[in-house]
Write a protein that holds these residues in place. Structure first.
Motif, PDB file in Angstrom:
ATOM      1  N   PHE A   5       1.292  -3.661   5.386  1.00 24.53           N
ATOM      2  CA  PHE A   5       1.145  -2.658   6.447  1.00 24.53           C
ATOM      3  C   PHE A   5       2.460  -2.498   7.209  1.00 24.53           C
ATOM      4  CE2 PHE A   5      -3.416  -2.654   5.878  1.00 24.53           C
ATOM      5  CZ  PHE A   5      -3.814  -1.420   6.379  1.00 24.53           C
ATOM      6  N   LYS A   6       3.072  -3.616   7.552  1.00 22.68           N
ATOM      7  CA  LYS A   6       4.330  -3.575   8.293  1.00 22.68           C
ATOM      8  C   LYS A   6       5.405  -2.848   7.485  1.00 22.68           C
ATOM      9  CE  LYS A   6       7.600  -6.662  10.645  1.00 22.68           C
ATOM     10  NZ  LYS A   6       7.940  -8.069  10.957  1.00 22.68           N
ATOM     11  N   GLN A   7       5.493  -3.158   6.208  1.00 28.89           N
ATOM     12  CA  GLN A   7       6.487  -2.533   5.339  1.00 28.89           C
ATOM     13  C   GLN A   7       6.218  -1.045   5.163  1.00 28.89           C
ATOM     14  OE1 GLN A   7       8.880  -4.941   5.481  1.00 28.89           O
ATOM     15  NE2 GLN A   7       9.373  -4.426   3.371  1.00 28.89           N
ATOM     16  N   LYS A   8       4.942  -0.678   5.009  1.00 33.40           N
ATOM     17  CA  LYS A   8       4.584   0.730   4.824  1.00 33.40           C
ATOM     18  C   LYS A   8       4.933   1.544   6.065  1.00 33.40           C
ATOM     19  CE  LYS A   8       2.615   4.148   2.576  1.00 33.40           C
ATOM     20  NZ  LYS A   8       3.218   4.701   1.323  1.00 33.40           N
ATOM     21  N   ILE A   9       4.675   0.992   7.231  1.00 33.28           N
ATOM     22  CA  ILE A   9       5.019   1.682   8.467  1.00 33.28           C
ATOM     23  C   ILE A   9       6.534   1.858   8.588  1.00 33.28           C
ATOM     24  CG2 ILE A   9       5.081   1.421  10.990  1.00 33.28           C
ATOM     25  CD1 ILE A   9       2.231   0.236  10.756  1.00 33.28           C
ATOM     26  N   ALA A  10       7.280   0.814   8.251  1.00 34.04           N
ATOM     27  CA  ALA A  10       8.746   0.913   8.284  1.00 34.04           C
ATOM     28  C   ALA A  10       9.239   1.996   7.326  1.00 34.04           C
ATOM     29  CB  ALA A  10       9.363  -0.432   7.914  1.00 34.04           C
ATOM     30  N   GLU A  11       8.597   2.081   6.174  1.00 36.00           N
ATOM     31  CA  GLU A  11       8.977   3.098   5.165  1.00 36.00           C
ATOM     32  C   GLU A  11       8.673   4.484   5.668  1.00 36.00           C
ATOM     33  OE1 GLU A  11       6.825   4.735   1.209  1.00 36.00           O
ATOM     34  OE2 GLU A  11       7.064   2.552   1.299  1.00 36.00           O
ATOM     35  N   ILE A  12       7.488   4.681   6.241  1.00 36.60           N
ATOM     36  CA  ILE A  12       7.075   6.000   6.749  1.00 36.60           C
ATOM     37  C   ILE A  12       7.993   6.450   7.900  1.00 36.60           C
ATOM     38  CG2 ILE A  12       5.247   7.254   7.977  1.00 36.60           C
ATOM     39  CD1 ILE A  12       3.233   5.450   6.458  1.00 36.60           C
ATOM     40  N   GLU A  13       8.266   5.533   8.807  1.00 35.77           N
ATOM     41  CA  GLU A  13       9.045   5.886   9.986  1.00 35.77           C
ATOM     42  C   GLU A  13      10.534   6.001   9.676  1.00 35.77           C
ATOM     43  OE1 GLU A  13       7.751   3.124  13.032  1.00 35.77           O
ATOM     44  OE2 GLU A  13       6.089   4.469  13.522  1.00 35.77           O
ATOM     45  N   GLY A  14      10.938   5.499   8.523  1.00 40.32           N
ATOM     46  CA  GLY A  14      12.324   5.622   8.116  1.00 40.32           C
ATOM     47  C   GLY A  14      12.638   6.919   7.409  1.00 40.32           C
ATOM     48  N   LYS A  15      11.592   7.682   7.112  1.00 41.90           N
ATOM     49  CA  LYS A  15      11.804   8.943   6.368  1.00 41.90           C
ATOM     50  C   LYS A  15      12.408  10.000   7.273  1.00 41.90           C
ATOM     51  CE  LYS A  15       8.196   8.431   2.842  1.00 41.90           C
ATOM     52  NZ  LYS A  15       6.942   8.951   2.293  1.00 41.90           N
TER      53      LYS A  15
END
Length: 211
Positions: A201-211
């Motif tokens: 979850f933490k990694q997915k959020i970082a990925e989404i917010e990094g777009k």
């Protein structure tokens, strides 16, 4: 998006043990309604003692008797306490007053609120508003999706989202509601490896917010 870990249907020791496994990946820890109903404010105290640097949310779901319940939660160590949006506005006024006195936060749960009630609630600018799909809706009716009315409500307010959130739903949630807090329960607590699930979850959020 912060991750709020929802701990429900557990003994206090089980909740602490589970939270310790995932604490590096979550931001807020929720003492769920079932924990508070079964064990009282002791559950809040013990979770705060175990995680003194985490934001502890007491999901007390206040409907009435607001001053007593909110003072009880904050004295026990909660940083945030919840009140139902369907409560009388005087109840929510009291919650906001008590929270300000303790320098804490109010989360208003919008479960089953009407569009008119949502309009009236928007005056509470310092509150966090929780867009909530209930456990019963998820389990009995399969309703995990939020409607467009909720999406419109989120503009300019502090928003949390709860109810059936999965890794797969995060991207759409970000695009439609853009919550500051995502409240995740079973997708982490019922996973075979909760630590790995929380990290994903933490990694997915970082990925989404990094777009």
């Amino acid at each position: 998006m912060k991750i709020q870990l929802a701990l429900d249907r557990l003994k206090i020791a089980e909740a602490i043990d589970l939270a310790k496994k995932v604490e590096d990946s979550v931001d807020w820890i929720e003492v769920g309604t079932s924990l508070i109903k079964e064990f009282g404010v002791t559950s809040i105290k013990e979770l705060k003692n175990a995680f003194p640097t985490k934001t502890i949310v007491a999901d007390v779901k206040t409907n009435d008797n607001a001053r007593y319940e909110f003072e009880m939660c904050f004295e026990a160590g909660a940083d945030v306490a919840t009140v139902m949006g369907v409560s009388p506005l005087v109840t929510i006024d009291i919650c906001m007053e008590v929270a300000a006195h303790y320098n804490k936060k109010v989360m208003i749960d919008l479960l089953n609120t009407s569009e008119q009630q949502k309009l009236e609630l928007q005056k509470y600018k310092d509150a966090i508003f929780c867009l909530h799909v209930s456990k019963d809706q998820q389990e009995e009716a399969g309703m995990a999706n939020r409607g467009t009315a909720d999406n419109k409500f989120s503009v300019g307010l502090q928003i949390a989202a709860a109810g059936g959130i999965t890794l797969e739903s995060l991207e759409q949630l970000k695009a439609t509601v853009n919550p500051e807090v995502v409240i995740v329960g079973g997708a982490i607590t019922k996973a075979g490896n909760p630590s790995e699930a929380a990290f994903q979850f933490k990694q997915k959020i970082a990925e989404i917010e990094g777009k």
